[in-house]
Scaffold this active site. Sequence first.
Site, PDB file in Angstrom:
ATOM      1  N   PHE A 229      29.547   4.432  43.736  1.00  0.00           N
ATOM      2  CA  PHE A 229      28.895   5.471  43.288  1.00  0.00           C
ATOM      3  C   PHE A 229      28.932   5.309  41.602  1.00  0.00           C
ATOM      4  O   PHE A 229      28.731   6.490  41.119  1.00  0.00           O
ATOM      5  CB  PHE A 229      29.546   6.879  43.656  1.00  0.00           C
ATOM      6  CG  PHE A 229      29.448   6.965  45.083  1.00  0.00           C
ATOM      7  CD1 PHE A 229      30.365   6.699  45.952  1.00  0.00           C
ATOM      8  CD2 PHE A 229      28.092   7.611  45.605  1.00  0.00           C
ATOM      9  CE1 PHE A 229      30.345   6.745  47.500  1.00  0.00           C
ATOM     10  CE2 PHE A 229      27.872   7.622  46.958  1.00  0.00           C
ATOM     11  CZ  PHE A 229      28.781   7.300  47.942  1.00  0.00           C
TER      12      PHE A 229
ATOM     13  N   ASP B 259      42.853   4.341  53.363  1.00  0.00           N
ATOM     14  CA  ASP B 259      41.974   3.462  52.999  1.00  0.00           C
ATOM     15  C   ASP B 259      42.554   2.310  52.223  1.00  0.00           C
ATOM     16  O   ASP B 259      41.983   1.629  51.209  1.00  0.00           O
ATOM     17  CB  ASP B 259      40.851   3.982  52.084  1.00  0.00           C
ATOM     18  CG  ASP B 259      39.411   3.454  52.637  1.00  0.00           C
ATOM     19  OD1 ASP B 259      38.498   3.839  51.992  1.00  0.00           O
ATOM     20  OD2 ASP B 259      39.613   2.417  53.583  1.00  0.00           O
TER      21      ASP B 259
END
Length: 277
Positions: A19, A131
């Site tokens: 992003f 993650d």
Amino acid sequence: SQFHLGMFEIGRPLGKGKFGRVYLARERKSRFVCALKVLYKNEIRNGGVEKQVRREIEIQSNLRHPNILQLYGYFHDAKRIFLILEYAGKGELYKHLQREKRFPEWKAALYISQMALALKFCHKKHVIHRDIKPENILVGIHGELKIADFGWSVHAPSNRRKTMCGTLDYLPPEIVREQWYSGKVDLWSLGVLMYEFLVGQAPFEDSIALTHRRIVRCEYTVPQFVSPEAKDLIMKLLVVDPEKRISLEQVQEHPWIIKYCVEGERASMRKSKPTKV
Ligand SMILES: COc1cccc(-c2nc(Nc3cc(C)[nH]n3)cc3ccccc23)c1
């Protein structure tokens, strides 16, 4: 906030994340070098990841550990959010892994030991990362690992839906099955990471459907070139029942870590500081 863009000299772009972009930067007065991650508000809104960004800021700014990338602060203007992050001089771990194909056992043991320390620290603060994969790990100037990208971390316990973006390879069975899960998910991912360091590819790597099935059935094989001690630790981490997975403390005391870690420390010392003759 006490930070604003004018305080920084912006250096070369380091690369692009999901992003936004990451730039090398230096705070003018102190000449302190850092990395500036620029996120565009409209992209965050369109991507529906405001919560992740807020969580990344909240969690990462409260975790201070040598193997966790430090978030020093943040600020924003009309269109952008700026994260002031620790600069890790040797970049992304997955690029090192790609270049070297797979790591020698001493290096893998050193890295897994550092990751276990970082995860133990996170779990003590009731934070699970969820993650852990090479793409989310940076390498510091002295070759030490730094867990970055806490966008997916949550406070345990949780069953928060994780919109599947990126590889499933690292997901444990309890998340694939969308069941309740605990910090034990990070131990499964540590096992996947260890396998990938030693073998050069993830244990359940396959098509999406097959990866799901192989994860929930824990179907993987360990190649012959992996030492018996390493294979033993992988098999104690990649266990379907979270409660039966080895603990982070036991990882630290495992013979493979003990055996290679001391040698690994010496080897990494040799690499960084040539012995004076
Ligand atoms: C996609 O390529 C990307 C993306 C983001 C960062 C890098 C990168 N980062 C850092 N260090 C960092 C990054 C952060 C947030 N703190 N320290 C160093 C590098 C060195 C060579 C190439 C690339 C690098 C690459």
